[in-house]
Design an enzyme around this catalytic site. Structure first.
Site, short mmCIF file in Angstrom:
data_model
loop_
_atom_site.label_atom_id
_atom_site.label_comp_id
_atom_site.label_asym_id
_atom_site.label_seq_id
_atom_site.Cartn_x
_atom_site.Cartn_y
_atom_site.Cartn_z
N GLY A 1 0.88 -1.27 -0.10
CA GLY A 1 0.12 -0.02 0.00
C GLY A 1 0.78 1.15 0.02
N CYS A 2 0.40 2.28 -0.24
CA CYS A 2 1.08 3.69 -0.50
C CYS A 2 1.45 4.07 0.74
CB CYS A 2 0.03 4.62 -1.08
SG CYS A 2 -1.51 5.00 -0.52
#
Lengths: 344, 344, 344, 344
Positions: free
Chosen positions: B148-149
């Protein structure tokens, strides 16, 4: 390898040149000058360049630069490039000026709008550096006057119409520019709190890019073209959108216009003609050297509306300068410039 | 040439994959699926891609994609990738999932936070696709769960501290993300008029990226790490800045911390450790695959403040996915990813 | 009518004072000083004020101002207000300083963080101008030290917890401010092209607002409170969001916390406590004197996360200054300040 | 007290009406309808209104509204207001429509551009609600068609020229609007990531505001006026700047033009004519009901360039609607509307 120097490396066009040239496979950056930041590394001033260009900034030393470089990009205030160029060409060093010093055919026009004195203007083998128009001359040029950002968007937008004599010789140009066009020196004009959530015109009908546009458009048209020009400061960092209003000499439908454009630009890599119904948006060329052009016909007034979008720092400045360099040195024209626009 | 397919090509991570892959010298884009825009060309949806990728979008057809591709990037809502991956690996097609389907070691954690049923989770040879930690495993992986970012920015920021056991096991993370992180589907959360001139927290202490961070940080630390996490929606398109507050186990000056980081990342191309006194800014990594890390020691509370900046769509999603692909296929890791950040 | 003077009228806090005071029914603006724009009308500098205040700007003349005004707002660089205040109080003219000169109880703290010499600091009957805490003292004050923007958001956010002894004495504060907080003088820090699409921390763990926060929080708590403070420059013009991380001394659910806040602020017009599940957003207080407060409990770490939002130029500066003036002159506290936030 | 109802209260023009009316000393808000949020309080939808308007939203019930209100503001999709108005006027309830239903003198024009059927259009005593032109008629009107945002900026900008017959009857209008003009319903057109750092034209030469402009401009001119109109979506929330290009019938210097404008608007509170050399900026009217007008003469083409700036949600919608209400009910025209623009 082409050995490159940049004078005025820490302005926005300077750092944009470095962004492009640091990945250009045929270029070696040899010399960077900066009045404000000399002795620092360029990547200390712009952390975005860490690892790509960590070269030290020096005080401007023309002799040194000429001895180390094949070409010098001058990104300096108006008036400084002319002296530099005269020396450089003597030594066989080419000059690409991102300022206005070499954009004008007629010295008196330059002098009227930019002031200053200028010895032997005519003696220099210069060319207006718009590759889509002057490619052949650029190949042989010693000195290139890189076009202004607004004129690039406007001339590319109107050239097919004027060359084909389709429109009248008076054009209204309403341009919207991002704030980076106001440069890297802080002033009330480019402050965040003043520009954000704000749009306004400036220098209405008296911007210095008007004579530059009229010079080039008139040459294309074969007779005098008059430009009514209103630039607007727009709340964005990059991008120019020029909306141009032209009177069609005779009725013409949009597909005919489309064909005029696609035919004119069929061999141009950096100009994209959008299909009827699509309009250019500055975001679609963000960070790239492309110019997008679209148009619409207003039948009830027989007006042709042309829109062109560029990134003011790339096709409107540093990207075009590199395109000129490629042409001057016989390098494939899109080398180092084949950058996909960043979206969103 | 690696033959590539993208499922969900018109989301923001999809179009970012295409931006990168269309210039990747070892890749051929063979297949693009889109539910919303099938039969259109991708460059009709995103004009930024004109000339770089004009491929037609198709309805998702796994059989066809598997027959044409060596690797499939899945940029689909949570739950869709798991079924696809099981089929693909049977055919020897690798899968890089930009969603959450393959990020968790423990199926029950995945199920708790993302829901849905999932057959034979453990049967797949998956890896958490953070190259700076799992490079060797990625080389052999069939399926990569791209991080995920937020976790990317946080794990890269804390890894050197946790691996060296320098800080306590409870960390406060205050992250600021650009609006593109909210995706390409219009909603009140990502409207211009709602986000502009506005900053606010969301999903405080209950964001689905918390278990992902805690999984990876705990493995690095060797014991349970707890993360207090507050994401903020910030009025910008791209970028994540994570500000992390850690308790130092013992007094440590900033130069010692700096050495810990530079030593840990000495062989990592995409992680840049900033010198003491310099802090990361999202603009300095705009459009690039880099992660910038800086820090400061607050002596009066013995707190170490770590800041990391990434572009959420590049190192936080599509760039990292390409980095993983390069590793999986034995390609030089920065091929296609050596993009200079755009500044300003 | 209260006769008002403003020293430093053309800074952003100056022009915001004029926005508010020009519609204040009990106020007459008598005197405006400006070093940069004297002899011009204020509405020539700020066209937003045309018709509301067209008064001429004058060089700072203390004698003249004192003879014409009942109260002087000083919006000057640090160090200038102290001399002015000593003269003014002799003449019975009240002073509200928007700088730091009168915020500190302990002169040595002021001197350490702001420098400069200061005669007879203790001789002045000053008060820290946070009405929600010091209303009664403000009524009698001759000189008010108007709180800093960050401290206002932080003290209002933490006061109910500290007064009730619910949390530990070390707090982590992560604040996000709009660019107008950097003032009206152009610099690289507040340029559009530098701030747009960018978020970054600055003055980490060493901002001058830390001692101010610690002074007030410690008094409320009854023992030393330590603040770990990271301010961030956020791409918006106005607004501060402070996200605060506190350790609860014992388990406490969110409804109990909510009751603590609503009880503490039940008589405060300008503080709005949001219901559990709602978080403050800077846009919801844009242009207004309100402070919105929300919170969340992270049970897995027993951390209470408090968020507060203000408009940095209103409750964080000029609005609060007018609130103080109202109190000092026995005017209804929300006169001139009952402005609905502008949304969107 | 005027009892007010708003149909469509949760759109951006609805919430802006509430911002203004909640502080209007002669108004009581009695009824708010919303299809999407009924049963919620308006301040649950828009936290900016907490304490100013906490009224519950109801399903649209015309009977109930008519029984409780003296005037109904309709902020509904095109076509809905016409039926409502016919019922309302029977009961003596006035209607101010923020849509297009009552803007046209000629029903066939309305039908051509907006579609839909419309019984007995001519039977209603309606007026085009631009107070600067139709103040006397508005006083007696039952139903007001509140002007569109673009037409307001354009008609105010051109009226003095056309009434005085100074220019030719074909005008080019290049308008730039903030994104709030695209409404509160999420779509790709009004997403943050699509609009930020982007400017583009839309509906070129075919926007529905063209017939509205031409109707009013032609009446003022006494003969047909043609408008070439290009609206642009600009990366800001609020504001419209219209740049208008007119051919002067004969040479005229800028001071003469200035006198024409100041004379024409000498009694108008909400129109400010800027002195020669000053150009309007949307930020200078932010949040207010003012229209700023400036101009420049381009002597080399005899073109007069007029620029006008409004806040699209105030003078371009809800503020003007309240101005109309004030006139209809014999209230001082600037009651509730004397709001100083917020700057910066």
């Amino acid at each position: 390898m082409v050995r490159v120097g940049i004078f005025g490396a820490t302005g926005y066009t300077g750092v944009e040149l470095i962004r492009i040239l640091s990945k250009h496979e045929k270029v070696e950056i040899k010399y960077l000058s900066s009045q404000s930041y000399n002795t620092k590394a360029i990547s200390d001033v712009y952390s975005s360049l860490i690892g790509f260009c960590d070269k030290e900034l020096e005080d401007l030393n023309l002799e040194k630069a000429m001895s180390e470089c094949d070409v010098i990009f001058t990104a300096l205030p108006s008036g400084h490039a002319s002296k530099i160029a005269r020396e450089a060409v003597k030594k066989g060093v080419k000059v690409i000026d991102l300022g206005a010093d070499f954009r004008f055919d007629d010295y008196s026009v330059y002098k009227k709008w930019y002031g200053g004195d200028y010895e032997n203007y005519e003696g220099i083998k210069r060319v207006y550096g718009l590759p889509e128009v002057y490619r052949e001359t650029i190949k042989e040029a010693e000195v290139v006057g890189n076009p202004g950002c607004y004129p690039t968007s406007v001339i590319l937008g109107l050239m097919p119409l004027l060359k084909n004599g389709i429109i009248e010789g008076e054009v209204i140009v309403d341009s919207k520019s991002g704030v980076s066009g106001a440069g890297h020196n802080p002033s009330h004009n480019n402050m965040y709190a003043e520009c954000n959530e704000n749009i306004k015109a400036y220098n209405v009908a008296k911007h210095r890019h008007v004579p530059e546009m009229e010079q080039e458009l008139s040459k294309a048209f074969g007779e005098k073209v008059s430009v009514v020009f209103t630039p607007h400061l727009t709340p964005m960092t990059r991008g120019i959108l020029s909306t141009m209003y032209c009177k069609l000499k005779k009725d013409m439908d949009i597909n005919t216009v489309y064909n005029v454009y696609t035919d004119f630009y069929k061999n141009e890599y950096f100009v994209k003609v959008l299909q009827p119904g699509n309009y250019p948006a500055t975001k679609n060329v963000y960070g790239s050297n492309f110019c997008h052009i679209g148009f619409e016909v207003d039948k009830h007034t027989n007006t042709l509306i042309v829109m062109s979008a560029i990134d003011n720092l790339v096709k409107g400045a540093s990207g075009q300068a590199v395109q000129n360099m490629n042409i001057m040195f016989g390098i494939n024209e899109n080398t180092g410039l084949d950058i996909v626009p960043i979206y969103p």
